[in-house]
Design a protein around this motif. Structure first.
Motif, short mmCIF file in Angstrom:
data_model
loop_
_atom_site.label_atom_id
_atom_site.label_comp_id
_atom_site.label_asym_id
_atom_site.label_seq_id
_atom_site.Cartn_x
_atom_site.Cartn_y
_atom_site.Cartn_z
N SER A 313 4.98 2.20 1.10
CA SER A 313 6.30 2.73 0.76
C SER A 313 7.35 2.28 1.77
CB SER A 313 6.26 4.26 0.69
OG SER A 313 5.90 4.82 1.95
N THR A 314 6.96 2.12 3.02
CA THR A 314 7.90 1.70 4.06
C THR A 314 8.26 0.22 3.92
OG1 THR A 314 7.04 3.35 5.60
CG2 THR A 314 8.29 1.52 6.55
N LEU A 315 7.29 -0.61 3.61
CA LEU A 315 7.51 -2.05 3.58
C LEU A 315 8.24 -2.51 2.33
CD1 LEU A 315 4.10 -3.32 4.99
CD2 LEU A 315 6.22 -2.84 6.21
N GLY A 316 8.21 -1.75 1.26
CA GLY A 316 8.97 -2.09 0.08
C GLY A 316 8.17 -2.91 -0.93
N SER A 317 8.81 -3.16 -2.08
CA SER A 317 8.10 -3.80 -3.19
C SER A 317 7.86 -5.29 -2.99
CB SER A 317 8.91 -3.60 -4.48
OG SER A 317 10.21 -4.15 -4.34
N THR A 318 8.62 -5.94 -2.10
CA THR A 318 8.45 -7.39 -1.91
C THR A 318 7.34 -7.73 -0.95
OG1 THR A 318 10.09 -7.45 -0.13
CG2 THR A 318 10.89 -7.80 -2.39
N VAL A 319 6.80 -6.74 -0.26
CA VAL A 319 5.74 -6.97 0.73
C VAL A 319 4.47 -6.27 0.25
CG1 VAL A 319 4.99 -6.65 3.11
CG2 VAL A 319 7.38 -7.16 2.62
N SER A 320 3.39 -7.02 0.17
CA SER A 320 2.10 -6.43 -0.20
C SER A 320 1.26 -6.22 1.05
CB SER A 320 1.36 -7.33 -1.19
OG SER A 320 1.12 -8.61 -0.63
N VAL A 321 0.47 -5.15 1.02
CA VAL A 321 -0.38 -4.80 2.16
C VAL A 321 -1.83 -5.11 1.80
CG1 VAL A 321 -1.15 -2.95 3.69
CG2 VAL A 321 1.23 -3.01 2.89
N ARG A 322 -2.47 -5.86 2.68
CA ARG A 322 -3.89 -6.20 2.49
C ARG A 322 -4.68 -5.60 3.63
NH1 ARG A 322 -6.98 -10.50 4.53
NH2 ARG A 322 -8.86 -10.93 3.33
N LEU A 323 -5.79 -4.93 3.31
CA LEU A 323 -6.65 -4.31 4.33
C LEU A 323 -7.93 -5.11 4.49
CD1 LEU A 323 -6.33 -0.52 3.43
CD2 LEU A 323 -4.92 -1.89 4.98
N ASP A 324 -8.29 -5.36 5.74
CA ASP A 324 -9.53 -6.07 6.06
C ASP A 324 -10.22 -5.28 7.18
OD1 ASP A 324 -11.59 -7.83 6.46
OD2 ASP A 324 -10.36 -9.41 7.38
#
Length: 612
Positions: A313-324
């Motif tokens: 929610s903080t990074l916005g719709s243009t940034v995707s978060v990937r977890l490794d």
């Protein structure tokens, strides 16, 4: 030719010339020893010496002949030389023991020929090849400037060029680059070599890799600067938090006493600004490594998973978060709130580095440090790594070096405080870890990006996650008597109003001496609520100790905006009740009630660390 014996080694002058040999001839050509910046050999006897680093002293001027002049057999007993005169220029005869010594020494050495166009390298010993990574064939015929790179000082290059043009010796340090592109600091000495007619025939240069010293000096200067800034910010925090306590507290009281929608909105905006001011102060204290930490055993993977929704929610719709995330991580002992704030600040930086959007990868893993621990400023052992990688523009080396400085920002006015990475860096260091930055600027077909790594000491086994406490909807009240000790009149008045509105009886004192007098004469006091930093000989810690000596069953709750005695140098179990400023009415209500219900808690003995 002159027979050479180094005065610094033998403690005496070189002996007079007794003859000529192939070895001495080679010495005149090549043996400008690493501890001798340059050597002027003479044809009729003696060696002329110059002062270390360049000029010649007045006492020795007569003993330093010009090239081609007649020479005395006597030579001043100085250890360093700055120029040489040779009888037979040439590099064909390489069969002597002296030439073998030049090839075997660990001191990099080269000769250049200024008589040829562009003053190319005509000889490079094996140590120079090892230093730069280039082979003899790749070095011969090239000007030394090919070792320079984007971060090489143009001023230093100009200094070297002027010395060559003026046919004089020069000593300096320059940033050069090896064959593989890695930079190194080169401590270089260049000295002219003349023939007997006074014509320049070579320039000799000795080198020394001084990278480790330069890096250590830079790290020491940076640490001093950060410590000075940290002391300044931490010193301001106490007074600033007292002011914020008065502002935010009175705004809270005002919001409870007005009904106008417009007034409520205005008060809410003012309260929001006060909240941001309090957050800024916490960031400054975290940078200065003076924040009060409440470390708990945490599972880093579980924390990242729980935080992922906030991150998205903080990074916005243009940034995707990937977890490794690496499974079965060891536990870490950290302050959860400060860790989440540090992670959030790093993620915001990653978002801002990708204005067109992209992917941010949050990863975890384990790192074992053994021999490389000292180089990274950490003791050997096992560590848990939390990494955030972006696909942004990357940072140039000079920007990356300053990235953790407070108020340093490349985002432009109004787009950041410059405290995000500074806070994260301070928190990680206070948690006995290390923050590392790896960045590559985008350009020239190279993908850019930055990776921020936070290393924390690994604990033993896995940690069970604590369930977050449910926020209380109803203020906890009481009717006991509380002694409030606070040197600030405004903060003391606010605390009294808070407590009386909760049903408590309140006594107040403006310093420790007055509080002790009240403790001696008043029959009923159920709780001591005291500021820590107060003028005079009695601060809150000493007052609490004396109060419990007088009344062993007396509970104590302390409050402070900042106090270095309470800073936890590392993970530890809290031994004192401390409420940080600025606090809300609900927070004060909970902590007062909890302290009264729990009863007296012994103060730490003198000399023991105070943790809060």
């Amino acid at each position: 030719m002159a027979e050479f014996l180094e005065p610094a080694l033998f403690g005496q002058r070189p002996p007079a010339v007794r003859g000529r040999s192939e070895g001495r001839e080679c010495l005149a050509r090549f043996a400008l020893a690493p501890h001798c910046p340059a050597l002027r050999t003479v044809g009729t006897g003696g060696v002329a010496y110059g002062e270390p680093g360049g000029g010649v002293s007045e006492d020795d001027q007569a003993g330093v002949p010009e090239p081609g002049a007649s020479h005395s057999t006597e030579a001043p007993s100085l250890a360093h030389l700055k120029s040489a005169t040779i009888r037979e220029p040439g590099l064909d005869d390489r069969g002597s023991v002296f030439f073998a010594a030049i090839e075997m020494t660990r001191m990099p050495m080269i000769l250049t020929d200024p008589r040829q166009p562009d003053n190319p390298i005509v000889f490079a010993n094996r140590a120079f090849q090892d230093l730069t990574g280039y082979t003899q064939a790749e070095l011969i015929g090239r000007n030394c400037r090919f070792l320079q790179g984007p971060e090489t000082s143009r001023e230093t290059v100009r200094e070297l060029r002027e010395a060559v043009e003026e046919r004089r010796a020069v000593a300096t340090e320059i940033l050069n680059y090896k064959r593989d592109g890695s930079p190194f600091w080169n401590g270089i000495f260049i000295g002219p070599v003349f023939d007997e007619a006074g014509a320049i025939v070579y320039f000799f240069a000795s080198q020394l890799d001084v990278t480790r010293r330069r890096v250590s000096e830079q790290a020491f200067r940076q640490a001093q600067k950060m410590e000075a800034i940290g002391q300044l910010t931490a010193g301001l925090a106490h007074d600033f938090n007292n002011l914020l306590q008065v502002v935010s507290g009175n705004l809270e009281l005002a919001r409870n006493s007005v009904t106008s929608e417009r007034a409520q909105r205005q008060l809410a905006n003012a309260a929001g600004a006060a909240e941001r001011g309090a957050k800024l102060t916490k960031q400054l204290l975290s940078f200065a490594r003076k924040a009060r930490l409440e470390p708990r055993s945490l599972n880093l993977n579980a924390l990242v998973l729980a935080f992922a929704e906030v991150a998205e929610s903080t990074l916005g719709s243009t940034v995707s978060v990937r977890l490794d995330l690496t499974p079965r991580l060891p536990a870490v002992t950290l302050d959860r709130t400060n860790l989440e704030m540090a992670l959030l600040n790093v993620l915001i930086n990653a978002r801002d580095a990708m204005p067109a959007g992209g992917t941010v990868t949050i990863s975890t893993g384990t790192v074992h440090l053994d021999g490389d621990g000292k180089a990274r400023g950490l003791p050997p052992g096992d560590y848990v790594a939390l990494r955030v990688r972006d696909e942004g523009e990357g940072m140039a080396p000079h920007v990356a070096e300053r990235a953790t400085e407070p108020f340093f920002s490349t985002k432009g006015p109004g787009k950041g405080t410059g405290l995000g990475l500074a806070m994260a860096h301070g928190f990680v260091q206070q948690s006995r870890g290390r923050l590392e930055i790896e960045s590559r600027p985008k350009g020239g077909g190279i993908e850019g990006g930055t990776t921020i790594t936070m290393l924390f000491p690994a604990g033993l086994g896995a940690a069970a996650e604590e369930e977050p406490a449910q926020q209380r909807a109803v203020l906890r009240r009481g009717d006991e008597t509380v002694l409030v000790v606070e040197d600030s009149d405004d903060v003391r008045a606010l605390a009294r109003e808070y407590l009386e509105s909760l049903g408590y009886q309140v006594l107040s004192a403006h310093n420790g001496e007055e509080a002790l007098g009240i403790l001696e004469r008043e029959e009923r006091i159920d709780l001591l609520f005291s500021d820590i930093v107060m003028p005079g000989s009695l601060n809150g810690l000493i007052l609490a100790d004396r109060a419990q000596a007088m009344r062993p069953d007396l509970p104590v709750l302390l409050t402070t905006g900042y106090n270095e005695d309470l800073v936890a140098e590392g993970p530890a179990t809290p031994t004192m009740d401390v409420l940080g400023k600025p606090y809300r009415k609900s927070e004060l209500a909970d902590r007062i009630r909890a302290a009264l219900d729990r009863g007296a808690r012994p103060m730490p003995a003198p000399g023991e660390p105070h943790h809060g």
